[in-house]
Scaffold this motif. Structure first.
Motif, PDB file in Angstrom:
ATOM      1  N   UNK A 170      11.501  18.743  28.435  1.00  0.00           N
ATOM      2  CA  UNK A 170      10.383  18.999  27.536  1.00  0.00           C
ATOM      3  C   UNK A 170       9.749  17.698  27.054  1.00  0.00           C
ATOM      4  N   UNK A 171       8.391  17.835  26.783  1.00  0.00           N
ATOM      5  CA  UNK A 171       7.609  16.799  26.095  1.00  0.00           C
ATOM      6  C   UNK A 171       7.666  15.454  26.808  1.00  0.00           C
ATOM      7  N   UNK A 172       7.200  15.461  28.023  1.00  0.00           N
ATOM      8  CA  UNK A 172       7.070  14.222  28.764  1.00  0.00           C
ATOM      9  C   UNK A 172       5.644  13.989  29.199  1.00  0.00           C
ATOM     10  N   UNK A 173       5.354  12.743  29.489  1.00  0.00           N
ATOM     11  CA  UNK A 173       4.025  12.410  29.990  1.00  0.00           C
ATOM     12  C   UNK A 173       4.150  11.136  30.822  1.00  0.00           C
ATOM     13  N   UNK A 174       3.596  11.159  32.024  1.00  0.00           N
ATOM     14  CA  UNK A 174       3.001  12.316  32.708  1.00  0.00           C
ATOM     15  C   UNK A 174       4.066  13.350  33.075  1.00  0.00           C
ATOM     16  N   UNK A 175       3.712  14.310  33.876  1.00  0.00           N
ATOM     17  CA  UNK A 175       4.607  15.423  34.213  1.00  0.00           C
ATOM     18  C   UNK A 175       5.878  14.898  34.883  1.00  0.00           C
ATOM     19  N   UNK A 176       7.050  15.249  34.304  1.00  0.00           N
ATOM     20  CA  UNK A 176       8.305  14.834  34.943  1.00  0.00           C
ATOM     21  C   UNK A 176       8.649  15.752  36.109  1.00  0.00           C
ATOM     22  N   UNK A 177       9.603  15.300  36.941  1.00  0.00           N
ATOM     23  CA  UNK A 177      10.081  16.070  38.082  1.00  0.00           C
ATOM     24  C   UNK A 177      11.568  16.396  37.912  1.00  0.00           C
ATOM     25  N   UNK A 178      11.996  17.550  38.446  1.00  0.00           N
ATOM     26  CA  UNK A 178      13.396  17.995  38.334  1.00  0.00           C
ATOM     27  C   UNK A 178      13.976  18.152  39.726  1.00  0.00           C
ATOM     28  N   UNK A 179      15.176  17.596  39.911  1.00  0.00           N
ATOM     29  CA  UNK A 179      15.901  17.695  41.180  1.00  0.00           C
ATOM     30  C   UNK A 179      17.268  18.311  40.915  1.00  0.00           C
ATOM     31  N   UNK A 180      17.710  19.218  41.802  1.00  0.00           N
ATOM     32  CA  UNK A 180      19.013  19.888  41.647  1.00  0.00           C
ATOM     33  C   UNK A 180      20.067  19.200  42.505  1.00  0.00           C
ATOM     34  N   UNK A 181      21.320  19.231  41.982  1.00  0.00           N
ATOM     35  CA  UNK A 181      22.440  18.598  42.689  1.00  0.00           C
ATOM     36  C   UNK A 181      23.622  19.562  42.735  1.00  0.00           C
ATOM     37  N   UNK A 182      24.324  19.521  43.835  1.00  0.00           N
ATOM     38  CA  UNK A 182      25.617  20.221  43.987  1.00  0.00           C
ATOM     39  C   UNK A 182      26.663  19.188  44.347  1.00  0.00           C
ATOM     40  N   UNK A 183      27.625  19.022  43.440  1.00  0.00           N
ATOM     41  CA  UNK A 183      28.663  17.992  43.640  1.00  0.00           C
ATOM     42  C   UNK A 183      28.029  16.635  43.936  1.00  0.00           C
ATOM     43  N   UNK A 184      27.018  16.309  43.113  1.00  0.00           N
ATOM     44  CA  UNK A 184      26.328  15.010  43.180  1.00  0.00           C
ATOM     45  C   UNK A 184      25.494  14.825  44.442  1.00  0.00           C
ATOM     46  N   UNK A 185      25.310  15.869  45.218  1.00  0.00           N
ATOM     47  CA  UNK A 185      24.461  15.801  46.407  1.00  0.00           C
ATOM     48  C   UNK A 185      23.193  16.612  46.135  1.00  0.00           C
ATOM     49  N   UNK A 186      22.005  16.023  46.427  1.00  0.00           N
ATOM     50  CA  UNK A 186      20.757  16.737  46.121  1.00  0.00           C
ATOM     51  C   UNK A 186      20.605  17.992  46.975  1.00  0.00           C
ATOM     52  N   UNK A 187      20.030  19.017  46.372  1.00  0.00           N
ATOM     53  CA  UNK A 187      19.764  20.276  47.056  1.00  0.00           C
ATOM     54  C   UNK A 187      18.289  20.324  47.450  1.00  0.00           C
ATOM     55  N   UNK A 188      18.061  20.596  48.716  1.00  0.00           N
ATOM     56  CA  UNK A 188      16.693  20.734  49.218  1.00  0.00           C
ATOM     57  C   UNK A 188      16.411  22.210  49.478  1.00  0.00           C
ATOM     58  N   UNK A 189      15.192  22.577  49.280  1.00  0.00           N
ATOM     59  CA  UNK A 189      14.810  23.973  49.517  1.00  0.00           C
ATOM     60  C   UNK A 189      15.070  24.339  50.969  1.00  0.00           C
ATOM     61  N   UNK A 190      15.700  25.496  51.132  1.00  0.00           N
ATOM     62  CA  UNK A 190      15.994  26.013  52.463  1.00  0.00           C
ATOM     63  C   UNK A 190      15.844  27.518  52.399  1.00  0.00           C
ATOM     64  N   UNK A 191      14.962  28.078  53.177  1.00  0.00           N
ATOM     65  CA  UNK A 191      14.729  29.530  53.116  1.00  0.00           C
ATOM     66  C   UNK A 191      16.013  30.312  53.374  1.00  0.00           C
ATOM     67  N   UNK A 192      16.256  31.278  52.500  1.00  0.00           N
ATOM     68  CA  UNK A 192      17.440  32.116  52.639  1.00  0.00           C
ATOM     69  C   UNK A 192      18.706  31.501  52.087  1.00  0.00           C
ATOM     70  N   UNK A 193      18.603  30.257  51.624  1.00  0.00           N
ATOM     71  CA  UNK A 193      19.797  29.600  51.098  1.00  0.00           C
ATOM     72  C   UNK A 193      19.531  28.927  49.751  1.00  0.00           C
ATOM     73  N   UNK A 194      18.462  28.139  49.650  1.00  0.00           N
ATOM     74  CA  UNK A 194      18.141  27.441  48.408  1.00  0.00           C
ATOM     75  C   UNK A 194      16.666  27.650  48.108  1.00  0.00           C
ATOM     76  N   UNK A 195      16.399  28.173  46.935  1.00  0.00           N
ATOM     77  CA  UNK A 195      15.026  28.301  46.432  1.00  0.00           C
ATOM     78  C   UNK A 195      14.948  27.631  45.068  1.00  0.00           C
ATOM     79  N   UNK A 196      13.867  26.829  44.855  1.00  0.00           N
ATOM     80  CA  UNK A 196      13.659  26.169  43.574  1.00  0.00           C
ATOM     81  C   UNK A 196      12.290  26.599  43.052  1.00  0.00           C
ATOM     82  N   UNK A 197      12.286  27.208  41.876  1.00  0.00           N
ATOM     83  CA  UNK A 197      11.051  27.661  41.242  1.00  0.00           C
ATOM     84  C   UNK A 197      10.709  26.726  40.095  1.00  0.00           C
ATOM     85  N   UNK A 198       9.458  26.213  40.092  1.00  0.00           N
ATOM     86  CA  UNK A 198       9.019  25.241  39.084  1.00  0.00           C
ATOM     87  C   UNK A 198       7.957  25.879  38.197  1.00  0.00           C
ATOM     88  N   UNK A 199       8.114  25.729  36.904  1.00  0.00           N
ATOM     89  CA  UNK A 199       7.123  26.177  35.925  1.00  0.00           C
ATOM     90  C   UNK A 199       6.764  24.988  35.044  1.00  0.00           C
TER      91      UNK A 199
END
Length: 620
Positions: free
Chosen positions: A173-202
């Motif tokens: 919350x309350x950042x400028x400019x718009x911040x970005x969010x990245x997901x991690x599993x066991x310290x490894x980044x998760x990339x979107x993969x159809x049928x396996x990983x979906x990331x929804x941004x609002x």
């Protein structure tokens, strides 16, 4: 001021027109962008120069403009020259800016930078006849967002779901400019993969112009994710760099079916014996843990009582409880084919059986074999004891050439070395039957005792049946039995006899099997009495005193006799004889005898008489 401006400008333009050919052209240099934190101050430099340094104009005007938000038009916020500097009123920068100039350029300082300050700033230099030029700088404003907040799904998620499921959300919350969010599993980044990983941004633009970003992670869980840790990271721009802040990590409750079941004995530790309380525990690899059903292999159609938990209690157990036990998880569809099983063996040791039983009578000199056996599920060890001492080892005891010492209780103790808590015992009572046997090596005992004193004669005999003891005493009528006792194996008798003369005594021990005799011979010794107690030390001193007294008496007597002889009072001849005695003598009397010999020699005989008997020549 307006009047001054209107009168000054025509004159300035006129001078410029007269010297147009003499002025050089102006050039402006600015930074492409300037960065600043929200609330800090920003410095926007503007450098200018002329193409002909020798013909630089004497008058230069500097103006600063900003791009109007959402428009292509510009708004002046400052103007000035060498003689004056003016900040335009009624703008967002009135009271917040300051412009400094020198021969090389000008600098715009903005205090308390705000988010709306992120725009283009224009620096315009007017050299009149030299023309004008301008430069453009984009001011970038940065406000770091708050630390990211991650929230996992509270309910469990099944791996059997066919599509990715929402497992967590992350918000910055309350950042400028718009911040970005990245997901991690066991310290490894998760990339979107159809049928396996979906990331929804609002992305939300707050009324304060800050940006808030919310990211939702949809993930298709597998069994291995039960130990995985998920986290999110927010990245944002700052002046001259990019920074990141990571959230806490969370673990997702993953539901998965049971594929393996294990059954084991929780207690007791080690081998199980009859009478123990046994606890069997069942555990599967499914999540959440499921209730279990317990059965015995021999009775699979009967469910054992376990309250549908994971523990089966058996108390107390017996050898009949030995079996293969099984447990199965109970899911929503009923029983599963997955099961765990284990072999439970309850060990036992039956009471010892001794042969011969209870008691056994054997003749003296015979042999006997006793056995002791106890049925057990484990290897046993047998030890025989008599009177607390080990007399044999093994389940067989051999008694050879029995004597009366063989009589007694024999106890066999049976133990299980591998399970010491299992033990039992049995016993047999051995009775050796035979004629009396007198205790002691000597069959004839010889004693000496002073006359008139009492002597104790002891006789002890063993045998079965228990022998009786009788006495036959010759030489004394004064005797009586002072002690007589008997136990299961032995008879003991003591008589007290007064010694008046030599005594012969016979101890007769007899039972139904025979008779045994022990002889005693007592020799009487006459008693010697004395007036007073006498000791060797006192006797030696007394003899010395007596000798000294005798010598003194002899000296005195010799002197008297010699004096009388010289006076003629005592006639002396060859056969003359005089005796001087006391009227009465006792044991301690001293007798002095004087004799005259033919050679007229004087002899003195000193004799101490200690007895009552005296020879006729010694008496007067």
């Amino acid at each position: 001021m307006a009047l001054l401006h209107t009168t000054f400008l025509p004159l300035f333009l006129y001078i410029c027109l007269l010297n147009w050919s003499a002025w050089a052209k102006v050039e402006v240099t600015t930074d492409e962008s300037v960065e600043a934190y929200l609330g800090d101050s920003a410095q926007i430099p503007c450098q200018y120069s002329f193409t002909d340094a020798d013909n630089e104009p004497r008058f230069v005007m500097i103006q600063w403009f900003v791009r109007v938000a959402g428009r292509s038009s510009r708004l002046r916020i400052f103007y000035g020259d060498d003689s004056q500097q003016m900040v335009d009123n009624n703008t967002d920068y009135s009271g917040r800016i300051e412009v400094t100039s020198d021969q090389q350029g000008t600098r715009l300082s903005i205090q308390d930078v705000q988010l709306f300050d992120e725009r283009e700033f224009f620096c315009q230099i007017n050299g009149l006849a030299a023309g004008n030029a301008e430069g453009k700088t984009h001011l970038r404003v940065f406000a770091p967002p708050e630390a990211p907040v991650i929230e996992g799904v509270s309910t469990g998620i099944s791996v059997t779901n066919e599509v990715p499921s929402k497992i967590a959300s992350c918000e910055a919350r309350n950042g400028f400019p718009k911040p970005n969010i990245t997901w991690y599993r066991n310290s490894m980044p998760l990339m979107s993969a159809p049928g396996h990983v979906n990331v929804l941004i609002l992305v939300t633009r707050e009324s304060s112009s800050f940006y808030s970003v919310q990211s939702t992670l949809e993930y298709k869980l597998v069994r291995e994710d039960k130990d995985a840790h998920f986290s999110c990271e927010v990245s944002f721009f700052v002046p001259g760099a990019i920074r990141t802040v990571e959230s806490n990590s969370i673990n997702i409750s993953v539901h998965y079916p049971t594929t393996m079941v294990e059954l084991w004995k929780e207690s007791p530790q080690g081998l199980v014996k009859e009478g123990d309380t046994v606890e069997l525990r069942c555990q599967g690899d499914g999540n959440p843990p499921q209730p279990f059903i317990f059965n015995r292999e021999q009775e699979l159609d009967i469910d054992l009582e376990s309250n549908h938990g994971d523990v089966l209690m058996l108390s107390p157990v017996s050898r009949r409880d030995s079996d293969i036990y099984q447990c199965r998880p109970l899911d929503n569809d009923g029983y599963t084919e997955v099961k765990g099983e284990m072999q439970l063996t309850v060990h036992y040791l039956d009471p010892a059986v001794v042969v011969p039983k209870d008691s056994e009578v054997m003749l003296k000199g015979e042999d006997l074999t006793a056995t002791c056996n106890a049925l057990s599920s484990l290897k046993t060890s047998t030890v025989w004891y008599k009177d607390g001492k080990q007399v044999g080892k093994g389940n067989t005891l051999h008694l050879m050439d029995a004597t009366y010492e063989t009589t007694g209780e024999y106890i066999c103790e049976v133990t299980v070395p591998s399970l010491p808590a299992l033990h039992t015992s049995g016993s047999v009572h051995i009775i050796v039957q035979g004629g009396p046997q007198l205790v002691g090596v000597e069959q004839e005992v010889q004693l000496e005792e002073a006359t008139g004193r009492m002597v104790n004669l002891s006789c002890e005999a063993q045998g079965h049946p228990l022998p009786s003891i009788s006495w036959n005493i010759i030489g004394s009528q004064n005797w009586h039995e002072v002690e007589s006792k008997a136990n299961e194996h032995m008879t003991h008798s003591v008589v007290s006899v007064k010694v008046t003369s030599d005594i012969s005594a016979l101890c007769n021990a007899s039972n139904d099997m025979g008779t045994e005799v022990k002889a005693f011979s007592v020799k009487a010794i006459p008693r010697v009495t004395s007036a007073a107690p006498f000791s060797p030390a006192e006797g030696s001193g007394m003899i010395i005193v007596v000798i000294i007294l005798c010598l003194l008496l002899l000296a005195i007597l010799g002197s008297v006799l010699y004096f009388l002889h010289k006076k003629g009072k005592i006639p002396c001849g060859r056969s003359g004889k005089q005796e001087i005695t006391k009227e009465k003598t006792t044991k301690d009397d001293i007798v002095v005898e004087m004799k005259t010999t033919t050679k007229n020699e004087d002899s003195v005989l000193l004799k101490a008489v200690n007895g009552d008997q005296k020879s006729p020549n010694d008496q007067v």
